[in-house]
Scaffold this motif. Structure first.
Motif, short mmCIF file in Angstrom:
data_model
loop_
_atom_site.label_atom_id
_atom_site.label_comp_id
_atom_site.label_asym_id
_atom_site.label_seq_id
_atom_site.Cartn_x
_atom_site.Cartn_y
_atom_site.Cartn_z
N ILE A 9 0.84 -1.20 0.00
CA ILE A 9 0.00 0.00 0.00
C ILE A 9 0.87 1.25 0.00
CG2 ILE A 9 -1.66 1.35 1.36
CD1 ILE A 9 -2.80 -1.35 2.31
N ILE A 10 1.92 1.24 0.85
CA ILE A 10 2.84 2.38 0.90
C ILE A 10 3.51 2.60 -0.45
CG2 ILE A 10 5.00 3.21 1.94
CD1 ILE A 10 4.20 1.71 4.50
N LEU A 11 3.80 1.51 -1.15
CA LEU A 11 4.46 1.59 -2.44
C LEU A 11 3.52 2.08 -3.54
CD1 LEU A 11 6.85 0.92 -4.41
CD2 LEU A 11 5.89 -1.40 -4.54
N LEU A 12 2.31 1.51 -3.60
CA LEU A 12 1.44 1.70 -4.77
C LEU A 12 0.49 2.89 -4.67
CD1 LEU A 12 0.56 -2.05 -5.47
CD2 LEU A 12 2.21 -0.62 -6.68
N SER A 13 -0.04 3.17 -3.47
CA SER A 13 -1.08 4.21 -3.40
C SER A 13 -0.58 5.59 -3.84
CB SER A 13 -1.68 4.27 -1.99
OG SER A 13 -0.71 4.63 -1.04
N PRO A 14 0.60 6.05 -3.42
CA PRO A 14 1.05 7.36 -3.92
C PRO A 14 1.29 7.37 -5.43
CG PRO A 14 2.30 6.71 -1.97
CD PRO A 14 1.55 5.51 -2.42
N ILE A 15 1.80 6.23 -5.96
CA ILE A 15 2.09 6.16 -7.40
C ILE A 15 0.81 6.23 -8.21
CG2 ILE A 15 3.00 4.68 -9.24
CD1 ILE A 15 4.98 3.54 -7.19
N LYS A 54 -3.35 13.48 -9.66
CA LYS A 54 -2.92 14.67 -8.93
C LYS A 54 -3.51 14.78 -7.53
CE LYS A 54 -1.95 17.29 -13.12
NZ LYS A 54 -2.19 18.53 -13.90
N ILE A 55 -3.55 13.64 -6.83
CA ILE A 55 -3.98 13.61 -5.43
C ILE A 55 -2.74 13.39 -4.57
CG2 ILE A 55 -5.30 12.34 -3.70
CD1 ILE A 55 -7.39 11.76 -5.79
N PRO A 56 -2.54 14.21 -3.53
CA PRO A 56 -1.35 14.04 -2.68
C PRO A 56 -1.23 12.62 -2.14
CG PRO A 56 -2.49 16.08 -2.13
CD PRO A 56 -3.36 15.35 -3.11
N GLY A 57 0.01 12.14 -2.05
CA GLY A 57 0.26 10.77 -1.58
C GLY A 57 -0.25 10.53 -0.18
N ILE A 58 -0.23 11.57 0.66
CA ILE A 58 -0.72 11.44 2.04
C ILE A 58 -2.19 11.03 2.05
CG2 ILE A 58 -1.36 12.83 4.05
CD1 ILE A 58 1.26 14.25 3.82
N ILE A 59 -2.98 11.66 1.18
CA ILE A 59 -4.41 11.33 1.11
C ILE A 59 -4.59 9.89 0.67
CG2 ILE A 59 -6.56 11.84 -0.11
CD1 ILE A 59 -5.73 14.74 -0.17
N GLY A 60 -3.75 9.45 -0.27
CA GLY A 60 -3.84 8.07 -0.73
C GLY A 60 -3.62 7.09 0.40
#
Length: 718
Positions: free
Chosen positions: A30-36, A42-48
């Protein structure tokens, strides 16, 4: 066919997952894929990460439950955020903005409470303690968007320093309110309660700001080569500080922030240790915390009746309104720009850690009902989303505005990009220290790597020495990679060491030479003086720094600079001054300038124009002919920064003759940097005497060397 294997395999995937290895790997994916994935829209990785936590959490698909392992990593992540915030805080700026931090801390505390209390007490009809506790929740904020600030590189902006400073004040005040209300509910609100709370906070502060820095300084100096131990020590301090804060009666996040402040001066921002701290936090611990925040969100509370929706909407609106008003008032008082106001709002509007702590404690003690609890969960989700968008948008605007300011001086920008540092090494014992200094000195916009050079004498053992030199230099690549510093290594053979350094500096187009301190071993060397430095300085018109580093840079308390009269007219003046400002900022120490009044005015103008946070004092009454009796005023913890001059330059004086011998005599063990600034924008000081360059002289020296070897062999045979 035996189905036991498949049954066992399927059982491992029963929801929620219970296998710790599978849980950990799931979170890492999840840490790897959600920000990518979310970066594409164009949604900040933190929100992901927060949304991912909501989806996989117990109130979503129930893939993961709140286990002890998740709780542990989540707690570490929260403490890490607060620790990095304290560690990255520019203490020079913080000292200048501490009054602004106090004002903002008061605004972001009093305005939300002033709006929240009437809402809870008069409109929603809650009791006094319930209304005060809920209103105090509005005043808290978690720096959940701080990783965005770090990513965009605006952590040094004054508005960020003000918010971070205000965070510790407002969260401490709110958590004290929580302790007071809990004491009131339990009937323990008496003199003994206040004496115990105040005494424990005083003891905690003394441990953090008196004992911990001294222990850390001793540890870093005694175990300088044990880099892994440094990181473990830092982690130990963080969690010990968090524990002490809890014992003192406040939340552990306060202790983590205090640990960052306590170690701030001892961990330079460009160091390998700082890079390790940020890397591990941003890669593992902080994402764990963000996912765990999402796991708390229960979207189904929206459908649990209109009361929950009304309370949730009221709490969310008031929480955001209070923080926006606080940031708007701060903008008016401090005369900030709109993007700075947006940064203040973005950083201070997210409610997570302290908010959750207050509400959960209040709910367990039956001070707060389930409507406020559910409403707070929705508030956490909404404020985290808005804070992330607001902070990222503001950070982009601030970066663009800084780029526009820099575009006004395109020539200077190009010059910074072309900065090229060469480090000729003779003593490999000082390799790491020289690299640390070069990493601090090196402009972050430079596109060139730091070049490490070893010149091997051309004799019978030259090939063996060359292989050995390359091997030792290769070790530096691993060390430099820890601080993400690019390094290029060069090992070469030359009859003349000085000629080899000069030749390589031209081949690499180096404009700054960072050399070790020359060591005189023979009687002739001691009698004649330093020909190493003199040979390079006379042959090359480049900024030359001769450095003697006997102890770690973080152990210094001041930088003492001696600038001769007219030194401000040298072409390299801005170069050596910029290195002082960087060093002062990285080590968070003041600078004392020994200079005349005209040089002082020039330095003050540069500080003002460049808006540097340097803490500088000036001493004008200097006898330049008898400079070195200043030993009485120099402390053991001072870093000496002596500005000299080349013969024939505008600032040269006879008192600078033999300056290396004088420094060795008066300050033999002191850390010192001797600077020879560039005199004009030229590659060579004596271009009209091109046939007299060191390379040409080295041809003659080669012949002399051969004759010497022949004579030596004759006597050896005899």
């Amino acid at each position: 066919m035996d189905t036991s294997f498949f049954d066992h395999l399927l059982k491992e995937f029963d929801l929620p997952l219970k296998n710790p290895v599978l849980i950990f790997s799931t979170i890492l994916f999840i840490i790897l894929l959600s920000p990518i994935l979310l970066r594409k829209i164009k949604i900040p990785g933190i929100i992901g990460l927060i949304v991912s936590g909501t989806i996989i959490g117990p109130h979503g698909l129930n893939i993961l439950a709140k286990s002890s392992a998740v709780e542990l990593f989540s707690t570490i992540g929260l403490l890490y955020i607060m620790f990095i915030a304290g560690l990255e805080l520019d203490m020079s700026d913080f000292k200048k903005t501490r009054n602004k931090s106090l004002i903002f801390g008061f605004l972001t505390f009093i305005i939300p409470i002033s709006i929240g209390f009437p809402l809870c007490y008069y409109i929603l009809g809650y009791q006094m303690n319930t209304s005060i506790l809920t209103a105090s929740m509005f005043a808290t904020h978690t720096l959940i968007a701080y990783p965005i600030i770090s990513k965009f590189g605006i952590a040094k902006n004054e508005a960020v320093a003000v918010v971070v400073g205000g965070t510790i004040l407002t969260d401490t005040a709110v958590l004290i309110i929580l302790a007071v209300i809990m004491g009131s509910e339990q009937g323990n609100l008496n003199t003994e309660f206040w004496v115990r709370l105040i005494t424990s906070l005083i003891i905690f502060s003394a441990i953090m700001f008196v004992i911990i820095p001294r222990v850390a300084k001793w540890f870093f100096s005694k175990l300088e080569s044990e880099k892994t131990s440094h990181y473990i020590f830092v982690l130990s301090v963080v969690f010990f500080a968090a524990f002490l804060a809890e014992v003192a009666g406040v939340e552990p996040i306060i202790g983590a922030f205090m640990a960052g402040l306590a170690l701030n001066k001892l961990i330079p921002h460009s160091s390998a240790l700082m890079n390790r701290i940020e890397f591990v936090g941003n890669a593992i611990f902080i994402p764990f915390f963000l996912i765990s925040v999402g796991m708390l969100v229960d979207v189904s509370v929206i459908f649990k009746g209109t009361n929950t929706l009304i309370v949730a909407a009221a709490l969310t609106v008031v929480a955001l309104l209070g923080k926006w008003l606080a940031s708007a008032v701060a903008q008016l008082i401090f005369k900030y720009t709109a993007p700075q106001r947006q940064v203040i709002f973005g950083l201070s509007s997210a409610h997570a850690a302290a908010t959750l702590a207050i509400i959960l404690v209040g709910f367990q003690e039956k001070i707060i009902d389930e409507y406020i609890l559910n409403g707070t969960i929705i508030l956490i989700l909404v404020t985290c989303l808005i804070a992330s968008f607001a902070t990222e948008g503001a950070a982009k605007k601030i970066v663009l505005s800084e780029d526009k300011e820099n575009n006004g001086n395109q020539e200077k920008e190009e010059e910074l990009k072309q900065e090229n540092i060469l480090i000729p090494l003779a003593n490999y014992d000082y390799l790491e220290m020289m690299l640390d200094l070069a990493s601090i000195f090196r402009n972050k916009k430079s596109i060139n790597p730091i070049t490490l050079l070893s010149v091997v004498p051309d004799n019978d053992t030259a090939e063996f020495n060359l292989i050995n030199a390359r091997k030792k230099l290769s070790d530096s690549i691993k060390y430099a990679s820890a601080s993400e510093t690019k390094v290029d290594i060069v090992a070469t053979i030359d009859y003349n060491i000085i000629g080899g350094i000069i030749r390589t500096s031209r081949e690499k187009s180096a404009n700054i030479i960072l050399s070790g301190w020359p060591h005189k071993s023979t009687f002739i060397d001691k009698f004649l003086g330093d020909k190493h430095t003199e040979g390079i300085v006379e042959s090359l018109n480049k900024d030359f720094f001769a450095c003697q580093l006997n102890k770690a840079l973080v152990l210094h308390s001041r930088i003492v600079v001696t600038c001769p009269p007219l030194s401000e007219y040298e072409y390299g003046f801005k170069v050596w001054f910029s290195k002082i400002s960087i060093l002062s900022k990285e080590l968070t120490i003041p600078v004392v300038f020994y200079c005349n009044e005209k040089t002082q005015v020039t330095i003050q103008n540069i500080i003002k124009k460049s808006r540097l946070s340097m803490s500088a004092t000036y001493i004008n009454e200097v006898d330049w002919d008898h400079l070195f009796p200043l030993k009485e005023t120099i402390k053991e913890t001072d870093l000496l920064y002596i500005v000299s001059a080349r013969k024939g330059s505008v600032s040269y004086a006879n008192s600078l003759d033999g300056i290396e011998k004088k420094l060795d005599k008066f300050y033999p063990d002191q850390n010192k940097i001797l600077v020879y600034p560039q005199t004009k924008k030229s590659g060579h000081l004596y271009e009209e005497y091109d046939d007299m360059r060191a390379e040409s002289l080295s041809i003659g020296l080669q012949t002399i060397q051969k004759v010497k070897h022949s004579i030596f062999n004759i006597f050896k045979r005899d």
